[in-house]
Design a protein around this motif. Structure first.
Motif, PDB file in Angstrom:
ATOM      1  N   PRO A 179      -3.887  14.742   4.744  1.00 43.56           N
ATOM      2  CA  PRO A 179      -3.367  13.975   3.595  1.00 43.56           C
ATOM      3  C   PRO A 179      -2.394  12.880   4.004  1.00 43.56           C
ATOM      4  N   VAL A 180      -1.541  13.153   4.973  1.00 39.88           N
ATOM      5  CA  VAL A 180      -0.537  12.166   5.384  1.00 39.88           C
ATOM      6  C   VAL A 180      -1.186  10.948   6.027  1.00 39.88           C
ATOM      7  N   VAL A 181      -2.091  11.184   6.985  1.00 40.74           N
ATOM      8  CA  VAL A 181      -2.729  10.036   7.647  1.00 40.74           C
ATOM      9  C   VAL A 181      -3.650   9.297   6.680  1.00 40.74           C
ATOM     10  N   ALA A 182      -4.239  10.026   5.734  1.00 43.19           N
ATOM     11  CA  ALA A 182      -5.101   9.376   4.749  1.00 43.19           C
ATOM     12  C   ALA A 182      -4.290   8.459   3.845  1.00 43.19           C
ATOM     13  N   ALA A 198      15.892  -0.338  -1.753  1.00 45.19           N
ATOM     14  CA  ALA A 198      15.406   1.018  -2.031  1.00 45.19           C
ATOM     15  C   ALA A 198      14.950   1.684  -0.740  1.00 45.19           C
ATOM     16  N   GLY A 199      14.264   0.918   0.104  1.00 44.02           N
ATOM     17  CA  GLY A 199      13.808   1.461   1.370  1.00 44.02           C
ATOM     18  C   GLY A 199      14.964   1.836   2.279  1.00 44.02           C
ATOM     19  N   ALA A 200      16.006   1.003   2.322  1.00 42.08           N
ATOM     20  CA  ALA A 200      17.169   1.296   3.155  1.00 42.08           C
ATOM     21  C   ALA A 200      17.851   2.586   2.710  1.00 42.08           C
ATOM     22  N   ALA A 201      17.990   2.757   1.393  1.00 45.55           N
ATOM     23  CA  ALA A 201      18.614   3.976   0.871  1.00 45.55           C
ATOM     24  C   ALA A 201      17.786   5.206   1.221  1.00 45.55           C
ATOM     25  N   PHE A 202      16.470   5.082   1.096  1.00 44.85           N
ATOM     26  CA  PHE A 202      15.601   6.213   1.405  1.00 44.85           C
ATOM     27  C   PHE A 202      15.668   6.554   2.896  1.00 44.85           C
ATOM     28  N   VAL A 220       3.382  14.141   0.878  1.00 44.98           N
ATOM     29  CA  VAL A 220       2.660  12.953   0.432  1.00 44.98           C
ATOM     30  C   VAL A 220       3.618  11.944  -0.197  1.00 44.98           C
ATOM     31  N   LEU A 221       4.543  12.438  -1.038  1.00 49.81           N
ATOM     32  CA  LEU A 221       5.509  11.534  -1.679  1.00 49.81           C
ATOM     33  C   LEU A 221       6.415  10.870  -0.643  1.00 49.81           C
ATOM     34  N   LEU A 276       7.870   6.028   2.416  1.00 48.79           N
ATOM     35  CA  LEU A 276       8.058   5.359   3.698  1.00 48.79           C
ATOM     36  C   LEU A 276       7.136   4.156   3.851  1.00 48.79           C
ATOM     37  N   THR A 277       6.029   4.183   3.123  1.00 51.24           N
ATOM     38  CA  THR A 277       5.071   3.076   3.196  1.00 51.24           C
ATOM     39  C   THR A 277       5.408   1.975   2.190  1.00 51.24           C
ATOM     40  N   TRP A 278       5.517   2.343   0.923  1.00 57.96           N
ATOM     41  CA  TRP A 278       5.620   1.347  -0.141  1.00 57.96           C
ATOM     42  C   TRP A 278       7.041   0.868  -0.411  1.00 57.96           C
TER      43      TRP A 278
END
Length: 206
Positions: free
Chosen positions: A43-46, A80-84, A117-118, A123-125
């Motif tokens: 699921p992660v790589v997909a 948002a990405g920096a905070a995550f 998955v979340l 990490l992607t979006w």
């Protein structure tokens, strides 16, 4: 368009795509850790590969101009990405130096599939570089090719993403015996914490 020009476009897309994704980053670090643990690899790589496929297609379709016209999208993703990433770095550091979390790793426990998955989606979006790389950079690169060749170029880049993430995830699974010792997990999580925190600082600094 000849078959040779289509093949050239596909190979160019493959090379260009690999040059964008084969680097130490938050997404790759997460896939590596999941692979080493042997948990939720498919699921992660997909998710990673399909996200790239969507973004590459959008870049070729011309959505890079939308991002350039509305830079607030990248700005929101940046903060948002920096905070995550900071939060993820703290969790990784806690795993590296907290005995309870380390024992959980060694016993084979892992986050639920939905949480994995979340995390992968975030990490992607929530990474602004993914929009700049796929929509703007790759989109601009594709625009220099003939219209009949652009989707072959995109296919090559999409294949690069699929090969990389599946290779990274399932290749890392072979490192399981190496991480049978607590020290190996401490080192891996320490490195992941440093990578995540460094990337977060880079995002804040723009």
């Amino acid at each position: 368009m000849t078959s040779s020009s289509a093949a050239l476009a596909a190979l160019s897309g493959l090379g260009f795509g690999l040059s964008l994704i084969v680097a130490i980053g938050a997404q790759n670090a997460f896939v590596l850790r999941q692979g080493v643990r042997g948990r939720h690899i498919l699921p992660v790589v997909a998710v990673c590969a399909l996200s790239d496929v969507v973004l590459i297609a959008a870049g070729v379709a011309g959505f890079g101009t939308v991002v350039e016209s509305f830079p607030v999208v990248v700005t929101i993703a940046r903060w948002a990405g920096a905070a995550f990433l900071v939060c993820y770095a703290l969790f990784a550091a806690r795993r590296a130096f907290g005995s309870s979390a380390l024992q959980a790793d060694l016993s084979g426990a892992s986050a639920a599939l939905g949480a994995s998955v979340l995390t992968c989606l975030a990490l992607t979006w929530l990474n602004p570089h993914v929009y700049l790389d796929t929509l703007v950079l790759f989109g601009s690169f594709a625009s220099t090719w003939a219209p009949s060749e652009r989707w072959f170029l995109a296919a090559g880049a999409m294949l690069a993403s699929v090969l990389w993430f599946f290779g990274l995830g399932y290749g890392a699974s072979r490192l399981g015996p190496l991480f049978a010792k607590p020290l190996a997990w401490r080192i891996l999580d320490s490195l992941i914490a440093v990578v995540m925190l460094t990337l977060a600082i880079g995002l804040v600094l723009g």
